[in-house]
Design a protein around this motif. Structure first.
Motif, PDB file in Angstrom:
ATOM      1  N   HIS A   7       0.818  -1.217   0.000  1.00 50.58           N
ATOM      2  CA  HIS A   7       0.000   0.000   0.000  1.00 50.58           C
ATOM      3  C   HIS A   7       0.852   1.267   0.000  1.00 50.58           C
ATOM      4  CE1 HIS A   7      -2.664  -3.156   1.680  1.00 50.58           C
ATOM      5  NE2 HIS A   7      -3.599  -2.522   1.000  1.00 50.58           N
ATOM      6  N   SER A   8       2.175   1.097  -0.068  1.00 46.68           N
ATOM      7  CA  SER A   8       3.111   2.227  -0.176  1.00 46.68           C
ATOM      8  C   SER A   8       2.941   3.242   0.948  1.00 46.68           C
ATOM      9  CB  SER A   8       2.970   2.916  -1.538  1.00 46.68           C
ATOM     10  OG  SER A   8       3.256   2.019  -2.584  1.00 46.68           O
ATOM     11  N   GLU A   9       2.776   2.756   2.189  1.00 49.07           N
ATOM     12  CA  GLU A   9       2.659   3.672   3.307  1.00 49.07           C
ATOM     13  C   GLU A   9       3.236   3.053   4.571  1.00 49.07           C
ATOM     14  OE1 GLU A   9      -1.343   4.632   4.277  1.00 49.07           O
ATOM     15  OE2 GLU A   9      -2.020   2.562   4.408  1.00 49.07           O
ATOM     16  N   TRP A  10       3.508   3.938   5.555  1.00 48.18           N
ATOM     17  CA  TRP A  10       4.084   3.504   6.814  1.00 48.18           C
ATOM     18  C   TRP A  10       2.981   3.165   7.816  1.00 48.18           C
ATOM     19  CZ3 TRP A  10       9.099   2.492   7.790  1.00 48.18           C
ATOM     20  CH2 TRP A  10      10.028   2.902   6.832  1.00 48.18           C
ATOM     21  N   VAL A  43       9.086  11.703   1.290  1.00 45.34           N
ATOM     22  CA  VAL A  43       9.065  10.572   0.364  1.00 45.34           C
ATOM     23  C   VAL A  43       9.947   9.435   0.863  1.00 45.34           C
ATOM     24  CG1 VAL A  43      10.967  11.526  -1.022  1.00 45.34           C
ATOM     25  CG2 VAL A  43       9.391   9.889  -2.066  1.00 45.34           C
ATOM     26  N   THR A  44       9.508   8.216   0.607  1.00 43.82           N
ATOM     27  CA  THR A  44      10.335   7.016   0.798  1.00 43.82           C
ATOM     28  C   THR A  44      10.733   6.543  -0.590  1.00 43.82           C
ATOM     29  OG1 THR A  44       9.167   6.372   2.814  1.00 43.82           O
ATOM     30  CG2 THR A  44      10.416   4.653   1.674  1.00 43.82           C
ATOM     31  N   GLY A  87       6.286  10.869   7.950  1.00 47.21           N
ATOM     32  CA  GLY A  87       5.938  12.207   8.408  1.00 47.21           C
ATOM     33  C   GLY A  87       6.199  12.465   9.865  1.00 47.21           C
ATOM     34  N   ARG A  88       7.402  12.299  10.295  1.00 45.53           N
ATOM     35  CA  ARG A  88       7.783  12.556  11.685  1.00 45.53           C
ATOM     36  C   ARG A  88       8.960  13.524  11.716  1.00 45.53           C
ATOM     37  NH1 ARG A  88       6.208   8.036  14.864  1.00 45.53           N
ATOM     38  NH2 ARG A  88       4.098   7.453  14.203  1.00 45.53           N
ATOM     39  N   ASP A 118      -0.384   8.058  10.461  1.00 46.34           N
ATOM     40  CA  ASP A 118      -1.287   9.199  10.630  1.00 46.34           C
ATOM     41  C   ASP A 118      -2.447   8.885  11.561  1.00 46.34           C
ATOM     42  OD1 ASP A 118       0.237  10.633   8.813  1.00 46.34           O
ATOM     43  OD2 ASP A 118      -0.873   9.827   7.108  1.00 46.34           O
ATOM     44  N   GLN A 119      -2.598   7.609  11.933  1.00 49.50           N
ATOM     45  CA  GLN A 119      -3.719   7.210  12.780  1.00 49.50           C
ATOM     46  C   GLN A 119      -3.277   6.873  14.197  1.00 49.50           C
ATOM     47  OE1 GLN A 119      -4.760   3.956  10.140  1.00 49.50           O
ATOM     48  NE2 GLN A 119      -6.642   4.992   9.549  1.00 49.50           N
TER      49      GLN A 119
END
Length: 497
Positions: free
Chosen positions: A206-209, A432-433, A453-454, A478-479
């Motif tokens: 899902h291309s996210e952290w 970006v990663t 995003g930290r 983000d959650q």
């Protein structure tokens, strides 16, 4: 008819029979013949490194006194590779050499040769290593090759399916490595929990952290040492706040059990140091204490749970740049005037050895990663432009430096957090990663994913995460404010290691 006693027969078969039953005192050298070639080898070296020869020399049979032995099941190429490895070399091997070396270590039982083969597994030879090692029953090499293939499964899928079905199924049963990150955080309190104090993993589908686990309240990742050893995450030291009071305990996260536990901290309190996990040990290298740079190095043996000092650095240094290449520890030390020295730690001798020096005007080494037998040293760009990184590549086999083409800026991710997996290099920034493909003298952008995003310093590493440890619908970074499920914590590290 005269019957010889057992002692007499043993004496006749082995005239130099030692005081211990079944042990001989063989001549120092041995001629080993393979096909039409012969080698004169020190028997002590063979006995200390080859189970086959050790058993032969201790058998009490006539063969232990022979000056020449003919080997039928070993090839010349494989035996030559074995001799080079036992002589301290780290050779890069051709396909023919790999096959015969695996045959040699299988027949003669040479742990050092098996270890070297494990250390040189790469994308070009992993399938050959895996299939051949499985054929000859060299389990350690077969398993290590399968793990490497699992990490590159997407790129190697077509080639993998040319292997026997059982070998393919074994690869697919293994856990892949995940790209991990954790920011710098000071300890929190139970009443005022910081929900951003988390260890995260990259969900590449899902291309996210997403969040894996929360840090225990008393853990600090600010100026701490962070490393992975045997698929467990270790966080040592760190400071409480601007006073730079050091956290005395260390912490260990076991993803298989999803638990945190404590371990004892290093004997010398330190921060801004480098932590390396290597061959069952953690190495705490340099750092600072009371605003002074340290040269001391400590080693923590997981098996004994104890720290001990080893050979110090050539000079005091904090935030030492490091990498492990071909299972060898390398560090960068900045000497000033644009000179960056690369040293290797040789654990067998407990020595730091100077390998090479890179000299670039107005520049110094910022980060280093390893791929195959190459060390990639990132450094600040020209005119002290810290927004751009340039790279130089040092090849351990040839001893040559090569300037990499192109410059790598923060718009494409920070190279100060680079991690290598297979033929890929992962970097990240807040925006970006980026995944790069390592090509000859250049890194090519393969894909870009959501950034991390930290704020603050970021530690990155690889771990293999059990499926039970990762929620099917894992929440993104983000959650975090909605997450309340903290992992179990155990105060006794020995219970969870």
């Amino acid at each position: 008819m005269k019957i010889q006693s057992r002692e007499a027969m043993e004496s006749d078969s082995c005239p130099s029979f030692s005081q211990q039953p079944g042990h001989c005192q063989p001549p120092r050298s041995l001629k080993v013949s393979i096909d039409d070639s012969s080698f004169t080898v020190d028997k002590t070296i063979l006995s200390e490194n080859c189970e086959y020869f050790r058993a032969l020399f201790q058998s009490g049979m006539r063969e232990c006194q022979q000056e020449e032995i003919h080997l039928q099941c070993v090839g010349v190429l494989g035996f030559l590779v074995m001799l080079r490895v036992l002589g301290g070399e780290h050779p890069v091997l051709s396909s023919d050499q790999i096959v015969e070396a695996i045959e040699c270590t299988s027949f003669l039982q040479v742990p050092a040769l098996t270890e070297h083969l494990v250390n040189i597994v790469n994308s070009e030879n992993c399938l050959l290593m895996y299939h051949t090692a499985a054929t000859y029953g060299v389990w350690e090499l077969s398993h290590s090759s399968a793990l490497f293939i699992r990490d590159m499964y997407t790129d190697l899928k077509e080639e993998v399916h040319t292997l026997p079905k059982k070998l393919v199924e074994y690869v697919e049963s293994l856990l892949p490595s995940s790209y991990m990150a954790v920011c710098s955080h000071s300890p929190s309190t139970e009443r005022l929990q910081d929900l951003q104090r988390t260890v995260c993993y990259l969900d590449e589908d899902h291309s996210e952290w997403k969040v894996l686990t929360h840090l225990p309240a008393s853990t600090s990742t600010t100026m701490a040492g962070v490393a992975v050893l045997d698929n467990k995450l270790y966080i040592i030291g760190g400071v409480h706040d601007v006073s730079k009071k050091v956290v005395e305990n260390g912490f260990c996260y076991n993803p298989a059990a999803n638990t945190w536990s404590t371990i004892c901290g290093s004997q010398q309190l330190r921060y801004n140091f480098t932590l390396i996990g290597h061959e069952g040990c953690l190495y705490a290298i340099g750092g600072e204490f009371n605003m002074k740079a340290l040269s001391s190095v400590e080693r923590y043996r997981v098996s004994s749970g104890s720290w001990g000092f080893v050979s110090p650095l050539p000079c005091p240094a904090a935030l030492v740049v490091s990498a492990v290449a071909m299972n060898r520890i390398f560090i960068c030390l900045w000497k000033g005037k644009g000179a960056t020295e690369i040293h290797e730690y040789v654990s067998e001798r407990d020595q730091w050895l100077l390998v090479t020096t890179l000299i670039r005007e107005h520049s110094y080494g910022l980060y280093m990663v390893a791929h195959k037998d190459n060390l990639y040293v990132m450094r600040n760009g020209p005119c002290d432009d810290f927004l751009l990184c340039v790279m130089d590549c040092y090849n351990l086999s040839s001893g040559q430096w090569t300037a990499m083409s192109g410059q790598y800026g923060n718009s494409k991710g920070s190279l100060l957090t680079a991690v290598v997996r297979g033929d890929s290099v992962f970097t990240l920034s807040r925006q970006v990663t980026t995944e790069y493909t390592v090509e000859e003298y250049k890194w090519r952008v393969k894909r870009e994913m959501k950034g991390f995003g930290r704020i603050g310093s970021i530690y990155t590493f690889l771990m293999r995460l059990p499926k039970a440890c990762v929620p099917p619908m894992g929440h993104s970074v983000d959650q975090d404010q909605n997450v309340r499920d903290f992992p179990r914590f155990s105060p006794q590290c020995s219970d969870n290691l």
